[in-house]
Design an enzyme around this catalytic site. Structure first.
Site, short mmCIF file in Angstrom:
data_model
loop_
_atom_site.label_atom_id
_atom_site.label_comp_id
_atom_site.label_asym_id
_atom_site.label_seq_id
_atom_site.Cartn_x
_atom_site.Cartn_y
_atom_site.Cartn_z
N ASN A 9 0.87 -1.18 0.00
CA ASN A 9 0.00 0.00 0.00
C ASN A 9 0.90 1.23 0.00
O ASN A 9 1.51 1.55 1.02
CB ASN A 9 -0.88 -0.04 1.27
CG ASN A 9 -1.70 1.21 1.43
OD1 ASN A 9 -1.80 2.05 0.54
ND2 ASN A 9 -2.32 1.35 2.61
N LYS A 11 0.08 4.25 -0.21
CA LYS A 11 -0.58 5.40 0.43
C LYS A 11 -0.40 6.67 -0.40
O LYS A 11 -0.26 6.59 -1.61
CB LYS A 11 -0.06 5.58 1.86
CG LYS A 11 -0.15 4.31 2.69
CD LYS A 11 0.03 4.57 4.16
CE LYS A 11 0.05 3.24 4.90
NZ LYS A 11 0.04 3.39 6.33
N HIS A 95 -9.56 0.83 5.09
CA HIS A 95 -8.26 1.03 5.76
C HIS A 95 -8.48 1.90 7.00
O HIS A 95 -9.30 2.81 6.99
CB HIS A 95 -7.26 1.69 4.79
CG HIS A 95 -5.87 1.64 5.33
ND1 HIS A 95 -5.42 2.52 6.28
CD2 HIS A 95 -4.83 0.80 5.08
CE1 HIS A 95 -4.16 2.22 6.59
NE2 HIS A 95 -3.78 1.17 5.87
N GLU A 97 -6.88 4.24 8.22
CA GLU A 97 -6.70 5.69 8.02
C GLU A 97 -8.00 6.31 7.50
O GLU A 97 -8.36 7.42 7.87
CB GLU A 97 -5.51 5.93 7.07
CG GLU A 97 -4.19 5.69 7.80
CD GLU A 97 -3.05 5.20 6.92
OE1 GLU A 97 -3.13 5.32 5.70
OE2 GLU A 97 -2.08 4.68 7.50
N GLU A 167 -5.27 -5.53 10.51
CA GLU A 167 -4.23 -4.53 10.75
C GLU A 167 -4.48 -3.84 12.09
O GLU A 167 -5.26 -2.87 12.15
CB GLU A 167 -4.26 -3.47 9.63
CG GLU A 167 -4.05 -4.04 8.26
CD GLU A 167 -3.51 -2.98 7.31
OE1 GLU A 167 -2.38 -3.15 6.86
OE2 GLU A 167 -4.20 -1.98 7.06
N GLY A 173 2.51 1.74 10.90
CA GLY A 173 3.43 2.86 10.78
C GLY A 173 4.14 3.21 12.07
O GLY A 173 4.78 4.25 12.18
N SER A 213 3.53 -2.70 10.27
CA SER A 213 4.98 -2.72 10.38
C SER A 213 5.60 -4.05 9.97
O SER A 213 6.51 -4.56 10.63
CB SER A 213 5.42 -2.33 11.81
OG SER A 213 4.97 -1.02 12.11
C1 PEP Z 1 -0.78 -0.12 6.21
O1 PEP Z 1 -0.94 1.07 6.11
O2 PEP Z 1 -1.62 -0.87 5.70
C2 PEP Z 1 0.38 -0.62 6.91
C3 PEP Z 1 0.36 -1.84 7.32
O3 PEP Z 1 1.44 0.26 7.12
P1 PEP Z 1 2.88 -0.09 7.75
O4 PEP Z 1 3.38 -1.35 7.10
O5 PEP Z 1 3.73 1.10 7.44
O6 PEP Z 1 2.67 -0.28 9.22
#
Ligand code: PEP
Length: 255
Positions: A9, A11, A95, A97, A167, A173, A213
């Protein structure tokens, strides 16, 4: 056996030129991979360019969102039909976010998911709890609500085109990954919910990704868990070398 699935992703990052460059590096280094699904999700404005670069490679295209209607007076929205038209096979929906910053609800996510499926786009439905919810022992309730809300009104046959991404918000992040055991516990619970809502066959087939992460140094351990079928990768998907290593995870190397 469920086919593994690694998605990046991107973003809100990368210009057209940068997207082209990153996609080209992935094509060069991942062309021989044919035993797992590889998906990348650039910003809307780079989809066409990236589609051109990954043509005839094993890499597939995803969008990061779509709207719940196909055409009409919906200024600023992008419909699943248009995403299909530029070469997307997948769309990320729900997601965290978007749930947090754009106040997306389970009902709205479900409307978008049904429209995506109608159009032939496979949704990647993201779910996950906040740190506070986990600490208050509300994790299972939250996941239950998101799975039931997100998959409402789907038939068992439609579910075969859906991918779920667990997630935990506290791991996105932040550099804090769920432990292998925490992730496995959540994935097994989610698979159980799918079994309750649909049936055993669908629960056995649905792919559930872990996101939060994921890095080259933890992917092997996560992928060694029985109910983890892949990864949704944010930050590390912007670095070709890291994403390539994540795609090339090796369960046998798990620590
Ligand atoms: C994400 O935004 O779906 C995500 C998992 O980000 P990160 O790997 O940076 O934690």
């Amino acid at each position: 056996m469920r086919r593994s699935f690694i998605a990046g992703n991107w973003k809100l990052n990368l210009t057209n030129a940068e997207s082209r460059e990153l996609a080209s590096q992935l094509v060069t280094n991942l062309s021989d991979v044919n035993d797992r699904d590889i998906v990348i999700a650039p910003v809307f404005t780079s989809l066409t360019i990236v589609a051109e670069v990954i043509k005839n490679s094993p890499i597939q295209l995803a969008a990061q969102n779509c709207y719940s209607q196909t055409t009409g007076a919906f200024t600023g929205e992008v419909s699943p039909i248009l995403l299909k038209d530029v070469g997307c096979n997948y769309v990320i929906l729900g997601h965290s976010e978007r749930r947090q910053l754009m106040n997306e609800t389970d009902t709205f996510i479900n409307e978008k998911l049904l429209k995506a499926l109608d159009t032939g786009l496979s949704p990647i439905l993201c779910i996950g709890e906040t740190l506070q919810e986990r600490e208050n022992n509300q994790m299972l309730d939250v996941l239950g609500r998101q799975v039931k809300g997100g998959l409402d009104n789907l038939t068992a046959a439609q579910l075969t085109d859906v991918v779920i991404a667990y997630e935990p918000i506290w791991a996105i992040g932040t550099g804090k990954t769920a432990t292998n055991e925490q992730a496995q516990e959540a994935h097994s619970f989610i698979r159980g919910l799918v079994r309750e809502m649909f049936n055993q066959d669908v629960a056995d087939k649905i792919r559930i990704l872990y996101g939060g992460s994921v890095k080259p140094n933890n992917v092997d351990g996560l992928m060694a868990q029985a109910d983890i079928d892949g990864a949704l990768v944010g930050g590390a998907s912007l670095k070709a070398e890291d994403f390539i290593r994540i795609v090339r995870f090796e369960r046998g190397k798990a620590k």
